[in-house]
Enzyme design. Structure first.
Site, PDB file in Angstrom:
ATOM      1  N   THR A   1       0.808  -1.226   0.000  1.00 45.05           N
ATOM      2  CA  THR A   1       0.000   0.000   0.000  1.00 45.05           C
ATOM      3  C   THR A   1       0.836   1.268   0.000  1.00 45.05           C
ATOM      4  OG1 THR A   1      -1.521   1.296   1.372  1.00 45.05           O
ATOM      5  CG2 THR A   1      -0.096  -0.199   2.532  1.00 45.05           C
TER       6      THR A   1
ATOM      7  N   TYR B   1      -1.932   0.313  10.226  1.00 45.26           N
ATOM      8  CA  TYR B   1      -2.185  -0.427   8.987  1.00 45.26           C
ATOM      9  C   TYR B   1      -0.958  -0.381   8.073  1.00 45.26           C
ATOM     10  CZ  TYR B   1      -3.769  -1.178   4.237  1.00 45.26           C
ATOM     11  OH  TYR B   1      -3.867  -1.601   2.940  1.00 45.26           O
TER      12      TYR B   1
END
Ligand code: UDP
Length: 327
Positions: A117, A141
């Site tokens: 990501t 995250y």
């Protein structure tokens, strides 16, 4: 060719599965359906229902091999949730990621493609973000994904596992054939929320922040079609023969939140009811990828890069599936 896809019932994973099937490949999906959808597992796909943290599930799935590669999508992916419950993300993403990588190494898997990501880069500096940008996540995250990238690097050094870390910017859009689309619960992403607001299926969209240092004051993101992401996953496989890689994946073009709302209005022919609101915690002003490296090394290029084309596919899926996949 046969592939193992973890999280193959989720948003990006299911679109990769569709791409593999359309190219005549075979797929085994591992999914625990915590966030994935049963109806996102297409006919003809073998399903092993279970958790990537469960060695017996993985053994059962790997027994359907040998696999040309493992694609790992299964993960928790909500930034806000990760900041409320960090250990959930370390357990689910990092702990289970270690179990999966270990099983793959023991099972003789040679190539591992990881769904990473842009959140790795935290709040980056100006300009398009290439692979040499510092990895400095500002969310648990993002940190959990960075840790899996590090584990893969060590699995490469110690065991020779070839890893491809693909850092997606803003995945968006839906399958051109209408089989699949975006259905997160809860939904937090801009494009599906804007579409539902236009369809009158939720309250007016809140625009998070209008005082960013961007031309219209709203955040700029690089929206990339899921089918282009799927294509990138398959292109890196050949490149892995020469060694492990990490690629940033976007179109290289940014769009502000207000531009996205205008695109939804143009595609849908309806206004997107919205109100201007304060900033959401942790949102950087501008996140645009440089995907020059994957383009040069694999020939990949986004084929559905126009924002309106991305939004049109998302709109078509939502209109056909106003409640998403069956509950
Ligand atoms: N956004 C917004 N309102 C919403 C959801 C998102 O203004 O209800 C903005 C968000 O602040 C960000 C952009 O839309 O600037 C894209 O957000 P999304 O959650 O889709 O993806 P992210 O960039 O956070 O991964």
């Amino acid at each position: 060719m046969r592939y193992l896809v973890t999280g193959g019932a989720g948003y990006v994973g299911s679109h990769l599965v569709a791409e593999i099937r359309d190219r005549g490949g075979e797929v085994v999906v591992v999914d625990n359906f915590v966030t994935g959808h049963r109806d996102a597992v297409l006919p003809g796909v073998r399903l092993v229902e279970g958790d990537v943290g469960d060695a017996a599930t993985l053994q059962a799935a790997l027994a359907f091999g040998p696999f040309e590669a493992v694609f790992h999508f299964a993960a928790r992916s909500l930034v806000g949730e990760s900041m409320r419950d960090p250990m959930l993300y370390f357990r689910e993403n990092v702990g289970k990621g270690a179990i999966l990588i270990d099983s793959c190494v023991r099972g003789g898997v040679r190539k591992f493609v990881f769904s990473s990501t842009a959140a790795l880069f935290g709040v980056p500096g100006e300009g398009p973000i290439g692979e040499t940008a510092p990895i400095a996540p500002v969310s648990v995250y993002g940190e959990s994904k960075a840790m899996i990238e590090r584990m893969l690097a060590w699995a490469g050094r110690v065991h020779g596992l070839r890893g491809a870390c693909l850092r997606y910017f803003n995945a968006a859009g839906a399958d051109a054939a209408g089989r699949l689309g975006e259905d997160h619960r809860p939904e937090t992403h801009l494009i599906p929320l804007a579409i539902d607001a236009a369809l009158g299926r939720r309250p007016p969209l809140e625009v998070f922040g209008t005082d960013f240092p961007t031309p219209d004051g709203t955040c700029i993101r690089d929206y990339i079609h899921v089918a282009d992401l799927a294509d990138a996953h398959l292109r890196v496989l050949t490149r892995l023969d020469a060694g492990s890689v990490a690629y940033n994946l976007g179109t290289g073009r940014g769009h502000s939140v207000l531009e996205v709302l205008r695109a939804v209005e143009a595609v849908g022919g309806r206004a997107v009811p919205h109100c201007l609101a304060g900033r959401r915690a942790g949102d950087p002003a501008n996140l645009v990828a440089s995907s020059a490296r994957i383009a040069a090394e694999t020939g990949w290029a986004p084929r559905r890069a126009a924002l309106e084309a991305i939004v049109a596919s998302a709109w078509a899926w939502r209109v056909a599936h106003p409640d998403g996949f069956a509950a």
